[in-house]
Design a protein around this motif. Structure first.
Motif: not given
Length: 360
Positions: A34-36, A62-70, A18-21
């Motif tokens: 990017l999953h961290y 400009d929003g091209g790279v975002t990070v999802k935290f685990h 759900a979050t990686s696309l």
């Protein structure tokens, strides 16, 4: 335009689908999620540092790279961080030196005791080792990961349930310790007990251990120890470990040049963020400990010297890894040179030092 899926292992693909696309940005450039993975909780100084870094990266791209935290090992265990970054279960990870001996052997030099008492200089020396020492860097290259920036860590604190006036008061006690600090505890006549930081509070309450180390002042509020530790001692050890943020090298090289530059530019500023977050939580710990009536003290210099000589940690570290064909002596020599140079330009004082100076 094309849609890019963040690389994840088959075992976690369903969880992260759900979050990686990621949708494409303007001009056909990919957007990267990017999953961290981290073993820290969301409010630790280390997590706050990476959160600020991620905000900078998102702004610079400009929003091209975002990070999802685990957080809190919810996706990957601490001792799997390097391998999970390599095999694609995560894209970024917090790697602790206490867990990295089998993957990044030369990195463990930065947890040698009695080498540094300045966290700011310590972080800078780690970065320089990666950039300037071939033996140190080759470990990362073999594992397919890139060091982006070191995370903050303060000087080692010794928290106990009974007073400690000299090293003799430690002999025979069971104290939570990890990594090379366990060897220091053995030299002091202590029984080192391995356990995660989250278990320390309850273990002290139940009498399983009579204290803890392998933590800095900034860690104490996170684990409920700044209101429950009656005696705080400076054992004279200084830096006792390190954490770093790494990224999969293949992924990094695949990204557009402007994204790579954004990650690196943000990483330079992250070290300053780390010191700010270290200060905030470290000084909060000082205040909470005082409010709780904690007693502060420091081991005498002669006791520290006795433990240092008995431990012989640096010599043993070099011998251990030169037997495995590493040029470990060059890593230790550069590490010491970098620390000396960085100390000259830094007046940083650790929260533990500040607490001790303000004791009536």
């Amino acid at each position: 335009m094309r849609i890019r899926a963040t690389r994840v292992a088959v075992a976690t693909a369903a969880l992260l689908a759900a979050t990686s696309l990621a949708a494409c940005g303007e001009g056909g450039s990919d957007e990267y999620v990017l999953h961290y993975s981290t073993y820290s909780n969301p409010t630790s100084d280390q997590s706050k540092t990476v959160q600020r870094w991620a905000e900078d990266v998102e702004e610079l791209t400009d929003g091209g790279v975002t990070v999802k935290f685990h957080y809190s090992e919810s996706l990957v265990d601490a001792d799997e961080s390097v391998q999970a970054t390599l095999d694609g279960r995560v894209d970024l990870a917090q790697v602790g030196s206490l867990y990295a001996a089998s993957d990044l052997s030369m990195y463990t030099a930065v947890e040698l005791p009695f080498e540094s008492s300045n966290p700011e200089a310590h972080m800078a020396a780690i970065q320089r080792l990666y950039e300037e020492n071939d033996t140190f860097r080759e470990d990362f290259e073999r594992q397919g990961v890139r060091l982006l920036f070191p995370l903050p860590i303060g000087n080692a604190v010794l928290g106990t349930t009974r007073p400690v006036e000299s090293v003799d008061d430690l002999r025979g006690r069971s104290i939570r310790a990890g990594g090379l600090l366990s060897e220091v505890m053995v030299a002091a006549g202590v029984n080192p007990v391995a356990m995660t930081a989250t278990d320390v509070y309850e273990s002290m309450e139940r009498g399983v251990v009579g204290g803890y180390t392998s933590l800095g002042m900034s860690n104490l509020p996170t684990f409920g120890l700044s209101r429950s530790t009656p005696y705080i001692v400076d054992p004279g050890i200084g830096a006792y470990g390190s954490s770093i943020v790494v990224v999969n090298e293949d992924l990094f090289q695949e990204m557009p040049e402007q994204y790579r530059e954004a990650l690196l530019d943000a990483s330079v500023q992250a070290r300053a963020y780390g010191i700010e977050e270290l200060d905030e939580l470290g000084l909060l710990a000082c205040d909470q400990l005082r409010e709780a009536g904690a007693t502060f003290s420091a081991l005498a210099e002669e006791d520290v010297a006795e433990i240092r000589d008995e431990t012989g940690a640096a010599e043993a570290w070099v011998e251990r890894y030169e037997e495995r064909d590493y040029d470990a002596q060059s890593v230790l020599d550069d590490y010491r040179d970098f620390l000396a140079e960085e100390n000259e330009s830094s007046s940083y004082a650790d929260a533990l030092d500040i607490c001790l100076q303000e004791v009536p």
